[in-house]
Enzyme design. Structure first.
Site, PDB file in Angstrom:
ATOM      1  N   THR A   1       0.855  -1.193   0.000  1.00 44.59           N
ATOM      2  CA  THR A   1       0.000   0.000   0.000  1.00 44.59           C
ATOM      3  C   THR A   1       0.888   1.238   0.000  1.00 44.59           C
ATOM      4  O   THR A   1       2.057   1.185   0.368  1.00 44.59           O
ATOM      5  CB  THR A   1      -0.889   0.061   1.254  1.00 44.59           C
ATOM      6  OG1 THR A   1      -0.079   0.435   2.373  1.00 44.59           O
ATOM      7  CG2 THR A   1      -1.539  -1.279   1.536  1.00 44.59           C
TER       8      THR A   1
ATOM      9  N   ASP B   1      12.605  -5.267   3.606  1.00 44.71           N
ATOM     10  CA  ASP B   1      13.498  -4.439   2.779  1.00 44.71           C
ATOM     11  C   ASP B   1      13.443  -2.985   3.241  1.00 44.71           C
ATOM     12  O   ASP B   1      14.292  -2.183   2.853  1.00 44.71           O
ATOM     13  CB  ASP B   1      13.082  -4.540   1.303  1.00 44.71           C
ATOM     14  CG  ASP B   1      14.050  -3.826   0.361  1.00 44.71           C
ATOM     15  OD1 ASP B   1      15.284  -4.013   0.523  1.00 44.71           O
ATOM     16  OD2 ASP B   1      13.590  -3.083  -0.522  1.00 44.71           O
TER      17      ASP B   1
ATOM     18  N   GLU C   1      15.362   4.491   8.562  1.00 43.05           N
ATOM     19  CA  GLU C   1      16.379   3.987   7.634  1.00 43.05           C
ATOM     20  C   GLU C   1      17.612   4.887   7.635  1.00 43.05           C
ATOM     21  O   GLU C   1      17.483   6.091   7.468  1.00 43.05           O
ATOM     22  CB  GLU C   1      15.795   3.892   6.216  1.00 43.05           C
ATOM     23  CG  GLU C   1      14.697   2.844   6.145  1.00 43.05           C
ATOM     24  CD  GLU C   1      14.170   2.588   4.732  1.00 43.05           C
ATOM     25  OE1 GLU C   1      14.722   3.145   3.759  1.00 43.05           O
ATOM     26  OE2 GLU C   1      13.218   1.822   4.611  1.00 43.05           O
TER      27      GLU C   1
ATOM     28  N   HIS D   1      16.755  -1.687   1.683  1.00 46.07           N
ATOM     29  CA  HIS D   1      15.897  -0.928   0.750  1.00 46.07           C
ATOM     30  C   HIS D   1      16.391  -1.045  -0.705  1.00 46.07           C
ATOM     31  O   HIS D   1      16.675  -0.038  -1.361  1.00 46.07           O
ATOM     32  CB  HIS D   1      15.785   0.543   1.185  1.00 46.07           C
ATOM     33  CG  HIS D   1      14.526   1.202   0.683  1.00 46.07           C
ATOM     34  ND1 HIS D   1      13.847   2.167   1.393  1.00 46.07           N
ATOM     35  CD2 HIS D   1      13.810   1.028  -0.454  1.00 46.07           C
ATOM     36  CE1 HIS D   1      12.780   2.549   0.706  1.00 46.07           C
ATOM     37  NE2 HIS D   1      12.736   1.867  -0.425  1.00 46.07           N
TER      38      HIS D   1
ATOM     39  N   ALA E   1      13.856  -1.329  -5.459  1.00 44.68           N
ATOM     40  CA  ALA E   1      13.807  -0.722  -6.796  1.00 44.68           C
ATOM     41  C   ALA E   1      15.163  -0.768  -7.490  1.00 44.68           C
ATOM     42  O   ALA E   1      15.321  -0.221  -8.585  1.00 44.68           O
ATOM     43  CB  ALA E   1      13.317   0.715  -6.686  1.00 44.68           C
TER      44      ALA E   1
HETATM   45  C1  9EZ Z   1      -4.654  -0.317   0.420  1.00 50.60           C
HETATM   46  C2  9EZ Z   1      -4.837   1.043   0.311  1.00 50.60           C
HETATM   47  C3  9EZ Z   1      -5.259   1.775   1.402  1.00 50.60           C
HETATM   48  C4  9EZ Z   1      -4.598   1.677  -0.967  1.00 50.60           C
HETATM   49  C5  9EZ Z   1      -4.629   2.998  -1.299  1.00 50.60           C
HETATM   50  C6  9EZ Z   1      -4.304   3.070  -2.640  1.00 50.60           C
HETATM   51  C7  9EZ Z   1      -3.740   1.329  -4.396  1.00 50.60           C
HETATM   52  N1  9EZ Z   1      -4.090   1.795  -3.073  1.00 50.60           N
HETATM   53  N2  9EZ Z   1      -4.280   0.983  -2.059  1.00 50.60           N
HETATM   54  C8  9EZ Z   1      -4.872  -0.953   1.621  1.00 50.60           C
HETATM   55  N3  9EZ Z   1      -4.196   4.151  -3.445  1.00 50.60           N
HETATM   56  C9  9EZ Z   1      -5.499   1.140   2.621  1.00 50.60           C
HETATM   57  C10 9EZ Z   1      -5.313  -0.222   2.728  1.00 50.60           C
END
Ligand code: 9EZ
Length: 313
Positions: A202, A255, A260, A279, A282
């Site tokens: 997320t 990671d 950090e 990290h 990427a």
């Molecule tokens: C996922 C998300 C928010 C979330 C927010 C966005 C793609 N994505 N996923 C799990 N833009 C809270 C819990």
């Protein structure tokens, strides 16, 4: 003549693309900050950075010619995008450039976690022939993907190839998209209850901070294994350490960290059930080429009035 300052070490393919635009001049310098950066930015209409330069409101307000800031990557925590917007400066990112690379690192850590690869390697390097490590198979196991954006979706797709059952949680993904991905969408509590492996993908938001914390470690299957290649703050490290020590969680692959680099001697980094990298999600040659090309062509397109993508402000 528009001038773009690249204050970052980018793969050469990017600047080459930017120089090919008519009417764009390019200067490449090491990543700078503060007054030194402000000084170099006088007369520049474009700036490209990675994560090393902090583009504060203070810097933005001292660069009247600036029209666009490009971030060679996807996160832009180091740029005050709101302050830029107030000055009419666009902030552009390089969407997608890191996606496959970060998803692949997640899979690398999942395999490493399942088979204790780093721990066994360390012992062998230290002269010990320890065949006592008992791993687990991924085939037939349930992978819980928390966050099904670009990276989560690639992880889910690859996990199907490993014959895992894939379930997921994401409040912004609809059932149609989940069906497309072959992911059973469930409430977070159910994902946590059913998953053998949990991986988080997320964005870092107030509502995703510690999304895997005390409650998740209480509700999860005994022996669950956790992977975080997204952002340190998504996992509550103190709660994870407790869950590893109690035996509730069998292992974690990290990671990214709340701080950090983590403290020297961090109990999590040094934990026998933890596999970790600094990290590197990427960090592939391929992603660096893609990110450099995407951000440079994007900034060039913006400055020459062509279509561009990835504006975040
Ligand atoms: C996922 C998300 C928010 C979330 C927010 C966005 C793609 N994505 N996923 C799990 N833009 C809270 C819990």
């Amino acid at each position: 003549m528009a001038k773009v300052l690249i204050s970052a070490k980018l793969d050469a393919s990017g600047p080459e693309l930017l120089r090919a635009f008519d009417g764009i001049e390019v200067e490449e310098i090491a990543p700078l900050n503060g007054a030194e950066l402000v000084d170099k930015l006088q007369g520049c209409t474009g700036l490209i950075v990675r994560s090393e330069s902090k583009i504060t409101a203070d810097i933005i307000n001292q660069c009247p010619d600036l029209k666009v800031i490009g971030r060679a990557g996807t996160g832009y925590d180091n740029i005050d995008a709101k302050a830029a917007a107030e000055k009419g400066i666009a902030v552009l990112i390089a969407p997608g450039g890191n996606t496959v690379t970060t998803a692949e690192h997640t899979l690398a850590l999942m395999f490493a976690l399942a088979r204790h690869v780093p721990q066994a390697n360390r012992k062998l390097v230290n002269g010990e022939w320890d065949r006592g490590y008992k791993g687990v198979e991924l085939t037939g196991k349930t992978l819980g993907v928390v966050g099904l954006g670009n990276i989560g979706a690639v992880v889910a797709e690859r996990a199907h190839g490993l014959h895992m059952k894939v379930i997921g949680y994401d409040p912004v993904v609809n059932t149609e998209r989940a069906r497309e991905l072959g992911v059973e969408l469930l409430p977070l509590d159910d994902v946590v209850k059913q998953a053998d492996f949990i991986t988080v993908h997320t964005p870092m938001l107030p509502e995703t901070k510690h999304i895997i914390g005390k409650q998740a470690f209480e509700n999860c299957k005994p022996g669950m294994r956790l992977i975080n290649c997204a952002r340190g703050g998504l996992v509550d490290e103190a709660a994870l350490l407790e869950a590893l020590n109690s035996g509730k969680v069998a292992g974690a692959a990290l990671d990214v960290y709340e701080k950090e680099p983590p403290e020297k001697g961090s109990p999590l980094v040094n934990h026998p059930k933890v596999v970790c990298t600094p990290h590197l999600g990427a960090s592939t040659i391929d992603a660096q080429v893609k990110v450099a090309e995407i951000i440079c062509s994007n900034v060039g397109n913006f400055l020459t009035g062509k279509d561009f993508v990835g504006r975040v402000n």
